[in-house]
Design an enzyme around this catalytic site. Structure first.
Site, PDB file in Angstrom:
ATOM      1  N   GLU A 243       0.823  -1.205   0.000  1.00 16.58           N
ATOM      2  CA  GLU A 243       0.000   0.000   0.000  1.00 16.58           C
ATOM      3  C   GLU A 243       0.864   1.264   0.000  1.00 16.58           C
ATOM      4  OE1 GLU A 243      -4.218  -0.905   1.845  1.00 16.58           O
ATOM      5  OE2 GLU A 243      -2.667  -1.372   3.313  1.00 16.58           O
TER       6      GLU A 243
ATOM      7  N   GLU B  25      -4.323  -9.707   3.403  1.00 16.44           N
ATOM      8  CA  GLU B  25      -5.236  -9.424   4.512  1.00 16.44           C
ATOM      9  C   GLU B  25      -6.445 -10.357   4.548  1.00 16.44           C
ATOM     10  OE1 GLU B  25      -3.026  -5.598   3.657  1.00 16.44           O
ATOM     11  OE2 GLU B  25      -3.958  -7.188   2.469  1.00 16.44           O
TER      12      GLU B  25
END
Length: 273
Positions: free
Chosen positions: A126, A146
Protein backbone atom coordinates in the site's frame (compact mmCIF):
# COMPACT_ATOMS: atom_id res chain seq x y z
CA UNK A 1 22.95 17.02 4.07
CA UNK A 2 20.25 17.46 6.71
CA UNK A 3 18.90 14.66 8.86
CA UNK A 4 16.24 14.20 11.50
CA UNK A 5 16.08 11.40 14.06
CA UNK A 6 13.18 8.93 13.97
CA UNK A 7 12.77 5.64 15.80
CA UNK A 8 11.76 3.34 12.93
CA UNK A 9 12.94 5.09 9.78
CA UNK A 10 15.97 6.92 8.47
CA UNK A 11 15.25 10.43 7.13
CA UNK A 12 17.57 12.66 5.13
CA UNK A 13 17.55 15.66 2.83
CA UNK A 14 20.31 16.74 0.46
CA UNK A 15 20.32 20.53 0.12
CA UNK A 16 22.49 20.40 -3.01
CA UNK A 17 20.20 18.13 -5.02
CA UNK A 18 16.88 18.93 -3.32
CA UNK A 19 16.23 15.20 -2.86
CA UNK A 20 14.80 13.66 0.28
CA UNK A 21 15.04 10.04 1.34
CA UNK A 22 13.06 7.84 3.74
CA UNK A 23 14.37 4.38 4.60
CA UNK A 24 12.14 1.90 6.42
CA UNK A 25 14.46 0.74 9.18
CA UNK A 26 13.15 -2.26 11.11
CA UNK A 27 15.08 -5.00 9.28
CA UNK A 28 14.93 -7.32 12.28
CA UNK A 29 11.13 -7.33 11.83
CA UNK A 30 11.26 -7.37 8.01
CA UNK A 31 10.33 -3.68 8.21
CA UNK A 32 6.87 -4.51 9.51
CA UNK A 33 4.79 -1.39 10.09
CA UNK A 34 4.02 -0.77 13.72
CA UNK A 35 2.19 2.25 15.14
CA UNK A 36 5.47 4.08 15.73
CA UNK A 37 6.48 3.67 12.09
CA UNK A 38 3.13 5.02 10.93
CA UNK A 39 3.62 8.13 13.06
CA UNK A 40 7.25 8.42 11.95
CA UNK A 41 6.29 8.30 8.26
CA UNK A 42 3.61 10.94 8.70
CA UNK A 43 6.06 13.14 10.61
CA UNK A 44 8.74 12.55 7.96
CA UNK A 45 6.61 14.19 5.29
CA UNK A 46 5.74 16.99 7.70
CA UNK A 47 9.50 17.53 8.10
CA UNK A 48 9.92 17.78 4.33
CA UNK A 49 7.02 20.23 4.19
CA UNK A 50 8.67 22.33 6.88
CA UNK A 51 11.75 22.68 4.66
CA UNK A 52 9.57 24.17 1.93
CA UNK A 53 7.76 26.43 4.36
CA UNK A 54 11.01 27.75 5.82
CA UNK A 55 12.88 28.21 2.55
CA UNK A 56 12.86 30.74 -0.26
CA UNK A 57 11.15 28.84 -3.06
CA UNK A 58 10.79 25.05 -3.22
CA UNK A 59 13.33 23.05 -1.21
CA UNK A 60 12.30 19.42 -1.78
CA UNK A 61 12.18 18.33 -5.43
CA UNK A 62 11.47 14.60 -4.92
CA UNK A 63 11.48 11.96 -2.16
CA UNK A 64 12.89 8.44 -2.50
CA UNK A 65 11.48 5.68 -0.27
CA UNK A 66 13.51 2.50 0.23
CA UNK A 67 14.26 -0.03 2.97
CA UNK A 68 16.99 -1.46 5.16
CA UNK A 69 17.88 -5.14 5.11
CA UNK A 70 17.98 -7.72 2.33
CA UNK A 71 14.84 -9.80 2.92
CA UNK A 72 11.96 -7.37 2.68
CA UNK A 73 10.99 -3.89 1.64
CA UNK A 74 8.10 -4.32 4.08
CA UNK A 75 6.22 -7.42 5.28
CA UNK A 76 3.07 -5.45 6.15
CA UNK A 77 1.48 -4.42 9.41
CA UNK A 78 3.02 -5.64 12.65
CA UNK A 79 0.49 -8.40 13.36
CA UNK A 80 1.83 -9.01 16.87
CA UNK A 81 1.13 -5.42 17.84
CA UNK A 82 -2.32 -5.48 16.27
CA UNK A 83 -3.26 -8.54 18.31
CA UNK A 84 -3.17 -6.41 21.46
CA UNK A 85 -6.29 -4.50 20.34
CA UNK A 86 -9.60 -5.93 21.52
CA UNK A 87 -12.40 -3.36 21.22
CA UNK A 88 -13.99 -1.94 18.08
CA UNK A 89 -12.69 1.55 18.85
CA UNK A 90 -9.12 0.29 19.35
CA UNK A 91 -9.28 -1.63 16.10
CA UNK A 92 -10.87 1.30 14.25
CA UNK A 93 -7.71 3.31 14.89
CA UNK A 94 -5.73 0.81 12.78
CA UNK A 95 -7.23 1.65 9.35
CA UNK A 96 -7.70 5.31 10.31
CA UNK A 97 -4.02 5.80 11.09
CA UNK A 98 -2.91 3.67 8.17
CA UNK A 99 -4.99 5.65 5.70
CA UNK A 100 -3.52 8.84 7.14
CA UNK A 101 -0.03 7.42 6.61
CA UNK A 102 -0.72 6.42 3.00
CA UNK A 103 -2.24 9.85 2.37
CA UNK A 104 1.04 11.42 3.55
CA UNK A 105 2.77 9.73 0.60
CA UNK A 106 0.02 10.40 -1.91
CA UNK A 107 -0.73 13.99 -0.94
CA UNK A 108 2.81 15.25 -0.39
CA UNK A 109 3.32 17.94 -3.02
CA UNK A 110 6.58 16.66 -4.54
CA UNK A 111 6.82 13.32 -6.37
CA UNK A 112 7.56 10.23 -4.28
CA UNK A 113 9.57 7.35 -5.77
CA UNK A 114 9.44 3.87 -4.20
CA UNK A 115 12.43 1.54 -4.59
CA UNK A 116 11.54 -2.04 -3.67
CA UNK A 117 13.98 -4.83 -2.95
CA UNK A 118 12.55 -8.03 -1.48
CA UNK A 119 9.18 -9.00 -0.09
CA UNK A 120 6.48 -6.32 -0.25
CA UNK A 121 3.19 -7.33 1.31
CA UNK A 122 0.08 -5.77 2.81
CA UNK A 123 0.83 -2.34 4.16
CA UNK A 124 4.17 -2.29 2.36
CA UNK A 125 2.40 -2.79 -0.96
CA UNK A 126 0.00 0.00 0.00
CA UNK A 127 2.93 2.35 0.65
CA UNK A 128 4.26 1.55 -2.81
CA UNK A 129 0.89 2.16 -4.47
CA UNK A 130 0.62 5.48 -2.63
CA UNK A 131 3.89 6.58 -4.26
CA UNK A 132 3.98 8.31 -7.63
CA UNK A 133 6.65 6.12 -9.24
CA UNK A 134 7.43 2.51 -8.31
CA UNK A 135 10.53 0.50 -9.17
CA UNK A 136 11.47 -2.97 -7.97
CA UNK A 137 14.07 -5.65 -8.55
CA UNK A 138 12.75 -8.55 -10.60
CA UNK A 139 12.92 -10.95 -7.64
CA UNK A 140 10.63 -8.76 -5.49
CA UNK A 141 7.15 -10.09 -4.75
CA UNK A 142 3.97 -8.21 -3.93
CA UNK A 143 0.63 -9.12 -2.41
CA UNK A 144 -2.30 -8.18 -0.20
CA UNK A 145 -2.73 -11.13 2.20
CA UNK A 146 -5.24 -9.42 4.51
CA UNK A 147 -8.07 -11.68 3.33
CA UNK A 148 -6.25 -14.62 4.95
CA UNK A 149 -6.63 -12.84 8.32
CA UNK A 150 -10.34 -12.25 7.78
CA UNK A 151 -10.09 -8.54 6.97
CA UNK A 152 -9.69 -6.30 3.94
CA UNK A 153 -6.66 -4.07 3.25
CA UNK A 154 -6.87 -1.15 5.67
CA UNK A 155 -4.98 1.42 3.60
CA UNK A 156 -7.26 1.45 0.53
CA UNK A 157 -5.33 -1.12 -1.52
CA UNK A 158 -8.51 -2.48 -3.12
CA UNK A 159 -9.49 1.05 -4.12
CA UNK A 160 -6.04 2.04 -5.45
CA UNK A 161 -5.64 -1.25 -7.32
CA UNK A 162 -9.03 -0.69 -8.94
CA UNK A 163 -7.80 2.60 -10.42
CA UNK A 164 -4.59 0.91 -11.63
CA UNK A 165 -5.64 -2.49 -12.98
CA UNK A 166 -9.45 -2.31 -13.03
CA UNK A 167 -12.08 -3.68 -10.67
CA UNK A 168 -11.98 -7.34 -11.74
CA UNK A 169 -8.21 -7.73 -11.40
CA UNK A 170 -8.16 -5.72 -8.17
CA UNK A 171 -10.78 -8.04 -6.70
CA UNK A 172 -8.78 -11.09 -7.77
CA UNK A 173 -5.58 -9.84 -6.16
CA UNK A 174 -7.19 -8.78 -2.88
CA UNK A 175 -9.77 -11.60 -2.56
CA UNK A 176 -7.26 -14.41 -3.16
CA UNK A 177 -4.18 -12.92 -1.50
CA UNK A 178 -2.25 -13.76 -4.66
CA UNK A 179 1.51 -13.13 -4.75
CA UNK A 180 2.65 -11.16 -7.80
CA UNK A 181 6.17 -11.06 -9.16
CA UNK A 182 7.75 -7.72 -10.04
CA UNK A 183 7.83 -8.40 -13.78
CA UNK A 184 4.12 -9.22 -13.79
CA UNK A 185 3.39 -6.16 -11.63
CA UNK A 186 5.25 -3.97 -14.13
CA UNK A 187 3.40 -5.56 -17.06
CA UNK A 188 0.08 -4.79 -15.33
CA UNK A 189 1.03 -1.16 -14.73
CA UNK A 190 1.38 -1.53 -10.96
CA UNK A 191 5.09 -0.75 -11.18
CA UNK A 192 6.90 1.81 -13.29
CA UNK A 193 9.50 -0.85 -14.07
CA UNK A 194 11.14 -4.05 -12.82
CA UNK A 195 14.93 -4.13 -13.01
CA UNK A 196 17.55 -6.84 -12.82
CA UNK A 197 19.27 -6.10 -9.52
CA UNK A 198 19.82 -3.62 -6.69
CA UNK A 199 22.51 -1.72 -8.58
CA UNK A 200 20.18 -1.09 -11.50
CA UNK A 201 17.38 -0.24 -9.07
CA UNK A 202 19.47 2.49 -7.47
CA UNK A 203 20.60 3.75 -10.87
CA UNK A 204 17.07 4.00 -12.29
CA UNK A 205 15.63 5.63 -9.18
CA UNK A 206 18.48 8.14 -8.91
CA UNK A 207 18.20 8.94 -12.62
CA UNK A 208 14.48 9.69 -12.39
CA UNK A 209 14.86 11.64 -9.14
CA UNK A 210 17.60 13.79 -10.67
CA UNK A 211 15.54 14.45 -13.78
CA UNK A 212 12.52 15.46 -11.72
CA UNK A 213 14.74 17.69 -9.56
CA UNK A 214 15.92 19.54 -12.67
CA UNK A 215 12.39 20.51 -13.75
CA UNK A 216 10.46 23.58 -12.56
CA UNK A 217 9.21 22.32 -9.16
CA UNK A 218 5.97 24.31 -9.12
CA UNK A 219 5.00 22.76 -12.45
CA UNK A 220 5.93 19.24 -11.30
CA UNK A 221 3.84 19.64 -8.16
CA UNK A 222 0.87 21.02 -10.09
CA UNK A 223 1.00 18.08 -12.49
CA UNK A 224 0.93 15.65 -9.55
CA UNK A 225 -2.03 17.49 -8.05
CA UNK A 226 -3.92 17.60 -11.36
CA UNK A 227 -3.44 13.87 -11.83
CA UNK A 228 -4.55 13.05 -8.28
CA UNK A 229 -7.62 15.30 -8.52
CA UNK A 230 -8.64 13.67 -11.80
CA UNK A 231 -8.33 10.17 -10.32
CA UNK A 232 -9.87 10.91 -6.93
CA UNK A 233 -12.56 13.45 -7.84
CA UNK A 234 -13.12 13.30 -11.58
CA UNK A 235 -12.12 14.55 -15.01
CA UNK A 236 -14.04 17.81 -14.82
CA UNK A 237 -12.48 18.68 -11.46
CA UNK A 238 -9.04 18.02 -12.92
CA UNK A 239 -9.74 20.32 -15.86
CA UNK A 240 -11.02 23.03 -13.51
CA UNK A 241 -7.86 22.81 -11.40
CA UNK A 242 -5.61 23.07 -14.46
CA UNK A 243 -7.51 26.09 -15.80
CA UNK A 244 -6.49 28.03 -12.68
CA UNK A 245 -3.07 26.48 -12.18
CA UNK A 246 -1.79 27.28 -15.69
CA UNK A 247 -2.10 31.08 -15.55
CA UNK A 248 -0.76 31.09 -11.98
CA UNK A 249 2.32 29.12 -13.08
CA UNK A 250 2.74 31.44 -16.07
CA UNK A 251 3.25 34.28 -13.57
CA UNK A 252 6.19 32.52 -11.89
CA UNK A 253 9.88 33.39 -12.09
CA UNK A 254 10.58 29.86 -13.31
CA UNK A 255 8.24 30.34 -16.27
CA UNK A 256 10.04 33.57 -17.17
CA UNK A 257 13.40 31.82 -16.98
CA UNK A 258 12.18 29.00 -19.22
CA UNK A 259 10.81 31.43 -21.81
CA UNK A 260 14.06 33.42 -21.82
CA UNK A 261 16.08 30.22 -22.32
CA UNK A 262 13.82 28.82 -25.05
CA UNK A 263 15.75 28.20 -28.26
CA UNK A 264 19.13 28.49 -26.53
CA UNK A 265 21.53 25.98 -24.99
CA UNK A 266 21.00 27.49 -21.55
CA UNK A 267 19.65 25.22 -18.80
CA UNK A 268 17.91 27.42 -16.23
CA UNK A 269 18.20 26.69 -12.53
CA UNK A 270 14.60 26.62 -11.37
CA UNK A 271 13.87 27.71 -7.81
CA UNK A 272 10.15 27.15 -7.41
CA UNK A 273 9.28 30.85 -7.41
Amino acid sequence: MSDTDFETIEWSYDEETGLGRITLDRPEAMNAINIQMQHDLIDAFDAFQALDDEGDGIAVRAVIVDSAGEKAFCSGLDVGEMSDFSTYHEKKRVPDLFCEMCAAFEEYHAPVIAAVDGLCLGGGFEIVMSSDFRFAVEEATFGQPEVNFGVLPGGAAAQRLTTIVGAMRAKEITMTGERIGAIEAADEGILTDAVADVDELEERVDELASELASKPPLAVRSIKQASNITRNVGYDAGIEFASHAWPALAQSDDYAKAIDAFGTDEQPEFEGK
